[in-house]
Scaffold this motif. Structure first.
Motif, PDB file in Angstrom:
ATOM      1  N   THR A  18       7.190 -40.480   3.919  1.00  0.00           N
ATOM      2  CA  THR A  18       6.643 -40.352   5.272  1.00  0.00           C
ATOM      3  C   THR A  18       7.545 -39.495   6.144  1.00  0.00           C
ATOM      4  N   VAL A  19       8.865 -39.725   6.053  1.00  0.00           N
ATOM      5  CA  VAL A  19       9.817 -38.928   6.820  1.00  0.00           C
ATOM      6  C   VAL A  19       9.741 -37.461   6.408  1.00  0.00           C
ATOM      7  N   ILE A  20       9.651 -37.194   5.106  1.00  0.00           N
ATOM      8  CA  ILE A  20       9.564 -35.812   4.621  1.00  0.00           C
ATOM      9  C   ILE A  20       8.276 -35.152   5.114  1.00  0.00           C
ATOM     10  N   ALA A  21       7.170 -35.897   5.069  1.00  0.00           N
ATOM     11  CA  ALA A  21       5.890 -35.332   5.512  1.00  0.00           C
ATOM     12  C   ALA A  21       5.927 -35.008   7.006  1.00  0.00           C
ATOM     13  N   LEU A  22       6.501 -35.912   7.815  1.00  0.00           N
ATOM     14  CA  LEU A  22       6.577 -35.661   9.258  1.00  0.00           C
ATOM     15  C   LEU A  22       7.501 -34.480   9.558  1.00  0.00           C
ATOM     16  N   GLY A  23       8.630 -34.417   8.867  1.00  0.00           N
ATOM     17  CA  GLY A  23       9.548 -33.301   9.070  1.00  0.00           C
ATOM     18  C   GLY A  23       8.921 -31.978   8.677  1.00  0.00           C
ATOM     19  N   ALA A  24       8.227 -31.963   7.541  1.00  0.00           N
ATOM     20  CA  ALA A  24       7.575 -30.732   7.093  1.00  0.00           C
ATOM     21  C   ALA A  24       6.481 -30.311   8.068  1.00  0.00           C
ATOM     22  N   ALA A  25       5.717 -31.285   8.579  1.00  0.00           N
ATOM     23  CA  ALA A  25       4.651 -30.960   9.534  1.00  0.00           C
ATOM     24  C   ALA A  25       5.234 -30.383  10.821  1.00  0.00           C
ATOM     25  N   PHE A  26       6.334 -30.975  11.301  1.00  0.00           N
ATOM     26  CA  PHE A  26       6.954 -30.491  12.533  1.00  0.00           C
ATOM     27  C   PHE A  26       7.443 -29.057  12.394  1.00  0.00           C
ATOM     28  N   LEU A  27       7.920 -28.694  11.212  1.00  0.00           N
ATOM     29  CA  LEU A  27       8.450 -27.353  11.003  1.00  0.00           C
ATOM     30  C   LEU A  27       7.380 -26.343  10.616  1.00  0.00           C
ATOM     31  N   LEU A  28       6.389 -26.775   9.846  1.00  0.00           N
ATOM     32  CA  LEU A  28       5.433 -25.827   9.290  1.00  0.00           C
ATOM     33  C   LEU A  28       4.196 -25.625  10.163  1.00  0.00           C
ATOM     34  N   LEU A  29       3.801 -26.630  10.962  1.00  0.00           N
ATOM     35  CA  LEU A  29       2.604 -26.479  11.784  1.00  0.00           C
ATOM     36  C   LEU A  29       2.731 -25.327  12.795  1.00  0.00           C
ATOM     37  N   PRO A  30       3.858 -25.199  13.526  1.00  0.00           N
ATOM     38  CA  PRO A  30       3.957 -24.036  14.435  1.00  0.00           C
ATOM     39  C   PRO A  30       3.910 -22.701  13.706  1.00  0.00           C
ATOM     40  N   LEU A  31       4.491 -22.632  12.508  1.00  0.00           N
ATOM     41  CA  LEU A  31       4.438 -21.385  11.743  1.00  0.00           C
ATOM     42  C   LEU A  31       3.009 -21.061  11.339  1.00  0.00           C
ATOM     43  N   SER A  32       2.275 -22.084  10.868  1.00  0.00           N
ATOM     44  CA  SER A  32       0.883 -21.824  10.494  1.00  0.00           C
ATOM     45  C   SER A  32       0.035 -21.478  11.708  1.00  0.00           C
ATOM     46  N   ALA A  33       0.387 -22.043  12.868  1.00  0.00           N
ATOM     47  CA  ALA A  33      -0.353 -21.686  14.084  1.00  0.00           C
ATOM     48  C   ALA A  33      -0.121 -20.230  14.458  1.00  0.00           C
ATOM     49  N   VAL A  34       1.125 -19.751  14.286  1.00  0.00           N
ATOM     50  CA  VAL A  34       1.416 -18.338  14.560  1.00  0.00           C
ATOM     51  C   VAL A  34       0.583 -17.442  13.666  1.00  0.00           C
ATOM     52  N   VAL A  35       0.510 -17.784  12.379  1.00  0.00           N
ATOM     53  CA  VAL A  35      -0.256 -16.965  11.441  1.00  0.00           C
ATOM     54  C   VAL A  35      -1.746 -17.018  11.776  1.00  0.00           C
TER      55      VAL A  35
END
Length: 518
Positions: free
Chosen positions: A286-303
């Motif tokens: 759960t911690v890994i999923a939340l951390g990955a979402a916090f880091l990757l969601l803004p990048l995917s939003a930029v794309v």
């Protein structure tokens, strides 16, 4: 035993270090010449100082606190894509700040994904502007840095210790107390201090997410005083305060960052037997999923948003992209001219005092150096005409600490391994560099060049002081589009900026590694 440096290497290193010190000292002279302590600070200036320290402290605290469970979970679990996720932890470091801001606005902004979800369930909206927005952006950048530092420390613990802990049937709490805590208390103070220094000199985040006079940092106050009031005396005084504040914090950070010494092992792969229970596994994932979402969601939003914004970009964006590439290329060239001889000189000395010269970039902010040089150049020549050269020079100095950290260890190994043989063959000067040092340091040179280029392409610092309306780098042009509320075009420019930074880094890094083993 200290290594001997040939005469060319020694004098070249001294000259490079002298140039670095001269550039910084010249900026300090310019600031001292115009600073007027007798005028005192206005209430808004003290507010900027308080806010600068507060946001840096909170950013460092949250970055380190959130990094502990994330690094621990990554250290204890192995899953498909683990290596890719750890690799992506390094992306925010070379990510242009203005691009990350676009991504964070897409997720947490007024019309972002979070507010859309809150509105769907009838909850009030949240605002990303102000103190919490600045801290959020800094955590986005520095959480990966703290996680990598902690993860590397825990992964360096010899595998035999975890095997012994499993044989003794230690509980996860006992493993944390005996094996993880000793590493944690060595790394956390240094990581906190490093992130605190980085956030003290942050400019672009406060410029875009500050949200008002109460959320103004010293860097932003310097920019506003310079651009809007053109009060050079007050800008110089603020720069002097920033110098004292950031310089003291940088010295403290360097003094409390110890080497992590864990003892020897047999270099076996680390295997963790602790925390194999169901709830512990669920918690880690759960911690890994939340951390990955916090880091990757803004990048995917930029794309995602950038793809639709590309057709709406004005022609000036492409011209600004070309200027950014030119500045990056000059920054890389200046960096290599300074860093290579300095690395050779540092590697050949017993003491590490010389390396402190290269760390000036941690304590002297780009805006502070830019302000000092503007004051010096203004009576002689139009500073705007030198905007791009000064920007390239300052960007190179800001990347110098990281380049030296990358090059010096490999340079020292090369001199230790081949130094005696080179002296026996009377190989000195350019011959030594051409046939021995440069071939062995190609991967490190490529990595340092790529890092410098990526940071320079995305920098929104000195150019904000010097630029004129007709010539701007891509980050500055993107900021102007955001100020004009052309968010679709700004999103397209953000995608272009992200692509340029990543491609520049990849080309330099891979170019250094290409056929390096031969």
């Amino acid at each position: 035993m200290a290594l001997r440096a040939d005469t060319v290497t020694r004098y070249a290193g001294i000259i490079a270090a002298g140039v670095t010190v001269a550039v910084v000292l010249a900026a300090c002279v310019g600031i001292a010449a115009r600073a007027e302590p007798s005028t005192g600070f206005a209430a808004g200036d003290w507010q900027a100082v308080r806010f600068t320290v507060l946001q840096a402290f909170l950013s460092a605290v949250f970055s380190v606190l959130l990094a502990v469970p994330l690094a621990r979970a990554l250290a204890r679990r192995r899953f498909f894509g683990h290596g890719v996720l750890v690799m992506f932890l390094g992306v925010p470091f070379i990510l242009p700040v203005i691009v990350a801001v676009i991504g964070l606005l897409a997720v947490f902004g007024r019309n972002g994904w979070l507010n859309a979800a809150l509105g769907a369930v009838g909850l009030p909206e949240v605002s990303i502007y102000g103190l919490h927005g600045v801290v959020l952006a800094h955590v986005f950048f520095n959480l990966p840095l703290a996680t990598r530092l902690l993860l590397q420390g825990w992964q360096a613990v010899p595998a035999e210790r975890f095997r012994l802990a499993a044989q003794l049937n230690l509980t996860p709490r006992a493993v944390a107390r005996t094996l993880e805590w000793p590493v944690l208390k060595q790394i956390v103070p240094g990581a906190f201090a490093l992130i605190f220094v980085i956030c003290l000199t942050s400019f672009a985040v406060a410029l875009t997410l500050g949200g008002g006079p109460k959320s103004t940092t010293i860097e932003l106050a310097i920019y506003q005083t310079f651009r809007y009031d053109f009060d050079l005396a007050r800008a110089a005084l603020l720069s002097a305060v920033q110098l004292v504040l950031a310089g003291s914090a940088a010295v403290l950070a360097l003094s409390i960052m110890p080497q992590v010494v864990l003892g020897g092992g047999l270099d076996r792969p680390v295997q963790r037997w602790d925390a194999r229970g169901g709830w512990q596994r669920v918690g880690d994932m759960t911690v890994i999923a939340l951390g990955a979402a916090f880091l990757l969601l803004p990048l995917s939003a930029v794309v995602g948003r950038g793809v639709f914004g590309l057709p709406q970009m004005p022609a000036t964006v492409w011209g600004a992209a070309g200027i950014s590439l030119q500045v990056a290329a000059v920054s890389v060239a200046v960096l290599l001219v300074i860093a290579l001889p300095m690395a050779g000189w540092i590697a050949s000395r017993r003491s590490g005092g010389v390396e402190a010269i290269g760390l000036l970039g941690l304590s002297f902010s780009p805006l502070m150096i830019g302000t000092g040089w503007f004051i010096l150049l203004n009576p002689i020549v139009d500073p705007v005409s030198l905007a791009l050269p000064v920007t390239a020079l300052v960007n190179a100095l800001m990347a110098l600490p990281f380049a030296l950290r990358i090059m010096v260890p490999s340079m020292r190994d090369t001199l230790q391994t081949y130094g005696r043989l080179s002296e026996g063959l009377s190989m000195r000067g350019w011959s030594l560099w051409r046939w021995v040092i440069l071939p062995r340091l190609r991967p490190q040179i490529g990595f340092a060049a790529g890092l410098t280029g990526a940071l320079s392409i995305g920098d929104l610092g000195v150019i904000a002081l010097f630029a004129d309306p007709d010539r701007a780098t891509l980050p500055l042009q993107m900021y102007r589009l955001m100020g004009a509320y052309r968010m679709e075009a700004a999103a397209g420019a953000a995608l272009l900026l992200l692509a340029l930074a990543l491609v520049f880094f990849w080309l330099c890094d891979q170019g250094g590694r290409w056929r390096a083993e031969t």
